[in-house]
Design an enzyme around this catalytic site. Structure first.
Site, PDB file in Angstrom:
ATOM      1  N   THR A 262      35.100  30.163  26.996  1.00 41.50           N
ATOM      2  CA  THR A 262      34.248  31.298  26.630  1.00 41.50           C
ATOM      3  C   THR A 262      34.960  32.621  26.908  1.00 41.50           C
ATOM      4  O   THR A 262      35.861  32.688  27.746  1.00 41.50           O
ATOM      5  CB  THR A 262      32.955  31.275  27.476  1.00 41.50           C
ATOM      6  OG1 THR A 262      33.310  31.229  28.865  1.00 41.50           O
ATOM      7  CG2 THR A 262      32.095  30.081  27.139  1.00 41.50           C
ATOM      8  N   LYS A 294      40.701  36.205  32.233  1.00 39.97           N
ATOM      9  CA  LYS A 294      42.021  36.826  32.426  1.00 39.97           C
ATOM     10  C   LYS A 294      41.969  37.921  33.493  1.00 39.97           C
ATOM     11  O   LYS A 294      42.264  39.096  33.237  1.00 39.97           O
ATOM     12  CB  LYS A 294      42.590  37.378  31.118  1.00 39.97           C
ATOM     13  CG  LYS A 294      42.862  36.301  30.075  1.00 39.97           C
ATOM     14  CD  LYS A 294      43.699  36.803  28.917  1.00 39.97           C
ATOM     15  CE  LYS A 294      44.012  35.735  27.901  1.00 39.97           C
ATOM     16  NZ  LYS A 294      42.889  35.307  27.061  1.00 39.97           N
ATOM     17  N   ASP A 297      43.397  42.193  38.331  1.00 39.06           N
ATOM     18  CA  ASP A 297      43.366  43.367  39.220  1.00 39.06           C
ATOM     19  C   ASP A 297      43.701  42.964  40.661  1.00 39.06           C
ATOM     20  O   ASP A 297      44.062  41.823  40.921  1.00 39.06           O
ATOM     21  CB  ASP A 297      41.982  44.025  39.119  1.00 39.06           C
ATOM     22  CG  ASP A 297      42.061  45.536  39.270  1.00 39.06           C
ATOM     23  OD1 ASP A 297      42.782  45.999  40.176  1.00 39.06           O
ATOM     24  OD2 ASP A 297      41.409  46.246  38.486  1.00 39.06           O
ATOM     25  N   SER A 351      50.702  33.590  23.446  1.00 36.43           N
ATOM     26  CA  SER A 351      50.966  33.341  22.030  1.00 36.43           C
ATOM     27  C   SER A 351      51.077  34.627  21.213  1.00 36.43           C
ATOM     28  O   SER A 351      51.497  34.581  20.064  1.00 36.43           O
ATOM     29  CB  SER A 351      49.852  32.465  21.451  1.00 36.43           C
ATOM     30  OG  SER A 351      48.622  33.155  21.512  1.00 36.43           O
ATOM     31  N   GLN A 418      48.588  37.209  16.497  1.00 33.33           N
ATOM     32  CA  GLN A 418      48.451  35.828  16.977  1.00 33.33           C
ATOM     33  C   GLN A 418      49.455  34.940  16.245  1.00 33.33           C
ATOM     34  O   GLN A 418      49.700  35.108  15.053  1.00 33.33           O
ATOM     35  CB  GLN A 418      47.014  35.317  16.732  1.00 33.33           C
ATOM     36  CG  GLN A 418      46.765  33.862  17.092  1.00 33.33           C
ATOM     37  CD  GLN A 418      46.850  33.571  18.601  1.00 33.33           C
ATOM     38  OE1 GLN A 418      47.850  33.907  19.253  1.00 33.33           O
ATOM     39  NE2 GLN A 418      45.833  32.963  19.157  1.00 33.33           N
ATOM     40  N   ARG A 438      39.631  29.832  16.037  1.00 33.82           N
ATOM     41  CA  ARG A 438      39.205  29.999  14.649  1.00 33.82           C
ATOM     42  C   ARG A 438      39.459  28.802  13.752  1.00 33.82           C
ATOM     43  O   ARG A 438      38.740  28.605  12.769  1.00 33.82           O
ATOM     44  CB  ARG A 438      39.858  31.269  14.077  1.00 33.82           C
ATOM     45  CG  ARG A 438      39.183  32.527  14.613  1.00 33.82           C
ATOM     46  CD  ARG A 438      40.032  33.750  14.442  1.00 33.82           C
ATOM     47  NE  ARG A 438      41.155  33.755  15.372  1.00 33.82           N
ATOM     48  CZ  ARG A 438      42.089  34.711  15.425  1.00 33.82           C
ATOM     49  NH1 ARG A 438      42.023  35.727  14.576  1.00 33.82           N
ATOM     50  NH2 ARG A 438      43.068  34.654  16.305  1.00 33.82           N
TER      51      ARG A 438
HETATM   52  O1  S5P Z   1      48.374  33.449  25.019  1.00 36.49           O
HETATM   53  C1  S5P Z   1      47.185  33.252  24.756  1.00 36.49           C
HETATM   54  C2  S5P Z   1      46.278  32.997  25.760  1.00 36.49           C
HETATM   55  C3  S5P Z   1      44.953  32.754  25.407  1.00 36.49           C
HETATM   56  S1  S5P Z   1      43.872  32.280  26.634  1.00 36.49           S
HETATM   57  N1  S5P Z   1      46.773  33.266  23.480  1.00 36.49           N
HETATM   58  C4  S5P Z   1      45.480  33.055  23.121  1.00 36.49           C
HETATM   59  O2  S5P Z   1      45.195  33.054  21.931  1.00 36.49           O
HETATM   60  N2  S5P Z   1      44.547  32.816  24.101  1.00 36.49           N
HETATM   61  C5  S5P Z   1      43.111  32.671  23.774  1.00 36.49           C
HETATM   62  O3  S5P Z   1      42.958  31.524  22.962  1.00 36.49           O
HETATM   63  C6  S5P Z   1      42.526  33.838  23.001  1.00 36.49           C
HETATM   64  O4  S5P Z   1      41.940  34.765  23.880  1.00 36.49           O
HETATM   65  C7  S5P Z   1      41.513  33.182  22.109  1.00 36.49           C
HETATM   66  O5  S5P Z   1      40.283  33.107  22.777  1.00 36.49           O
HETATM   67  C8  S5P Z   1      42.020  31.764  21.910  1.00 36.49           C
HETATM   68  C9  S5P Z   1      42.735  31.538  20.597  1.00 36.49           C
HETATM   69  O6  S5P Z   1      41.885  31.665  19.517  1.00 36.49           O
HETATM   70  P1  S5P Z   1      42.331  31.358  18.006  1.00 36.49           P
HETATM   71  O7  S5P Z   1      41.150  31.721  17.198  1.00 36.49           O
HETATM   72  O8  S5P Z   1      43.524  32.216  17.700  1.00 36.49           O
HETATM   73  O9  S5P Z   1      42.651  29.876  17.971  1.00 36.49           O
END
Ligand code: S5P
Length: 469
Positions: A262, A294, A297, A351, A418, A438
């Site tokens: 979440t 995440k 602080d 990522s 991403q 997604r």
């Molecule tokens: O490096 C990261 C770390 C995380 S936790 N890259 C990410 O994408 N995430 C999380 O994974 C991001 O906050 C999102 O909630 C999920 C990826 O979502 P998607 O829709 O791109 O698969």
């Protein structure tokens, strides 16, 4: 083998610095031999012998400085430095191994070339770390000289980082000599040879059971057991912005997932009923809850963010994500003495394209997790290809999980940076669980997509021997 090397081998064996039998290594592996050169300081004649052999080995190398990796190699390097009349420098070994900025003691200038002396070559990881720290200070590193090479293709490993390895003795030479002198049976020699033929660093194929076997973090074990029970290592990232959509999708995918991730601050109509319903669904459908908060602080602030506010995350999350950027205090702030039943995943690699996480940051994060294993279940990690992911996995402690976001079967990325890899790449590279957002929740049929991701991931886990039947 020259007579000095032979003499050294016999001397090391005599003082018990090289032993044969069955030894449990720090990594959890059982090794048929054990090397501990820490005691050589108590035998000046042996140190002298080692230094003579080191002198021969480095004769043709060019360097203006010598360093020894604390502690074992430092006294040896110091003697070598006086013999060669070449100045010594050394790095302080701080009590916390993950202090990034290690101080270098001694006089040096930028552009000096430094020979690095160490006792044993095992994986080579620590050598790279030392070299990086020296290079960050403007010192050039080309050559490593060691006493015993017990590595699997360590020379090739350092070669890939443009360093040369020079060893006085290899395990192969040691067992030959000891066998000839009847200190070793044919059976013992054979056991060592077999052990040395395997790349024990390649742990990307470590099974879930083997992680659980060495892990004493209850929440990690709970997650692993749930994965095996549900035959799913799929974590859905449910980034919906309202309760209706959130639960609509969650109900549909619940049977396919081991955990829901979440971002609770996205839910615009968040209230206490959300938590109640989420917990009820998690228990009914047998999955865990992972709040991707995440935290980043200082300890005192994250403690408040974790325990209070509107969300009271500590009351309902089984796991949370934590950035290591603020140092170890963040873990203490979240978990030390707070009596919560929650464990962390540290972000070791991300990522997002162009993110600022460096190799050193990743390594330091891994070390921080290893030193706080009662609060940490593993790492969030990502790599764009299988080989790089495997390298990351190889660095992780045996009791830690690797969760991987950035997984999508249909697209390669989004327009906000991403990046995605396929399920197969993630599992083949060593991810223990995949995080999919997604790819599932933005589809027309989340249930069907979740089933597709779950099946692909679990089939790959079975194919790569990651599930023990
Ligand atoms: O490096 C990261 C770390 C995380 S936790 N890259 C990410 O994408 N995430 C999380 O994974 C991001 O906050 C999102 O909630 C999920 C990826 O979502 P998607 O829709 O791109 O698969």
């Amino acid at each position: 083998m020259n007579s000095l090397k032979r003499k050294l081998t016999l001397a090391l064996h005599e003082i018990g610095a090289i032993k044969f039998g069955s030894f449990k290594l720090k990594s959890g592996l059982t090794s048929p031999f054990y090397i501990d050169l820490r005691l050589i300081v108590s035998y000046p004649k042996i140190t002298d012998l080692i230094v003579r052999l080191l002198q021969d080995t480095v004769e043709d190398l060019n360097f203006e400085l010598i360093t020894g990796i604390p502690y074992t190699a430092l006294p040896v390097a110091s003697v070598l430095s006086t013999k060669l009349n070449t100045p010594l420098i050394y790095q302080r070994k701080e009590p916390k191994a993950y202090g990034t900025r290690q101080r270098i003691e001694g006089v040096y200038k930028k552009g000096d070339t430094c020979l690095v002396v160490d006792d044993v070559m095992t994986t080579g990881e620590s050598k790279i770390e030392i070299a990086e720290a020296l290079m960050n200070a403007g010192i050039i590193v080309k050559d490593f000289v060691i006493i015993v090479d017990r590595s699997f293709e360590g020379s090739a490993f350092l070669g890939r980082h443009n360093f040369k390895l020079h060893a006085i003795l290899s395990i192969k030479e040691i067992i030959e000599t000891l066998f000839e002198e009847s200190f070793l049976t044919a059976q013992q020699k054979n056991a060592v040879e077999i052990f040395m033929q395997t790349d024990h660093r390649d742990v990307s194929g470590r099974s879930l059971d083997s992680i659980s076997d060495v892990c004493s973090n209850d929440l990690t074990n709970k997650l692993i057991h749930k994965m095996i029970e549900k035959k799913s290592n799929l974590i859905v990232s449910l980034d919906a912005d309202n309760q209706h959509d959130f639960f609509d999708i969650l109900e549909k995918v619940a049977d396919e997932i081991v955990m829901v991730k979440t971002h609770v601050d996205i839910i615009k109509d968040f209230d206490a009923a959300f938590v109640k319903r989420l917990k009820e669904l998690a228990s009914r459908k047998n999955f865990l809850i992972f709040e991707d908060r995440k935290f980043a602080d200082i300890g005192s602030t994250v403690r408040k963010q974790f325990l209070s506010g509107i969300y009271k995350i500590a009351d309902w999350a089984d796991f949370v994500t934590v950035h290591s950027v603020a140092g170890e205090g963040i873990l203490k702030g979240l978990f030390d003495g707070t009596d919560v039943n929650c464990s962390a995943f540290l972000l070791a690699a991300m990522s997002a394209k162009g993110n600022l996480i460096s190799d050193t940051y990743t390594r330091t994060t891994i070390a921080m997790g290893a030193e706080n294993s009662k609060f940490v279940s593993g790492y969030i990690g990502f790599a764009k290809n299988e080989e790089d992911l495997r390298k990351l996995k190889t660095k992780l402690p045996q009791d830690m999980l690797l969760l991987m976001p950035g997984v999508n079967l249909d697209v390669k990325g989004d327009n906000l940076g991403q990046q995605y890899v396929s399920v197969k790449q993630a599992i083949a590279g060593g991810a223990d669980a995949i995080i999919v957002g997604r790819g599932i929740i933005a589809s027309d049929d989340p249930q069907k997509e979740a089933a597709r991701y779950r099946k692909e991931a679990w089939d790959a886990m079975e194919k790569y021997g990651r599930i023990v039947e």
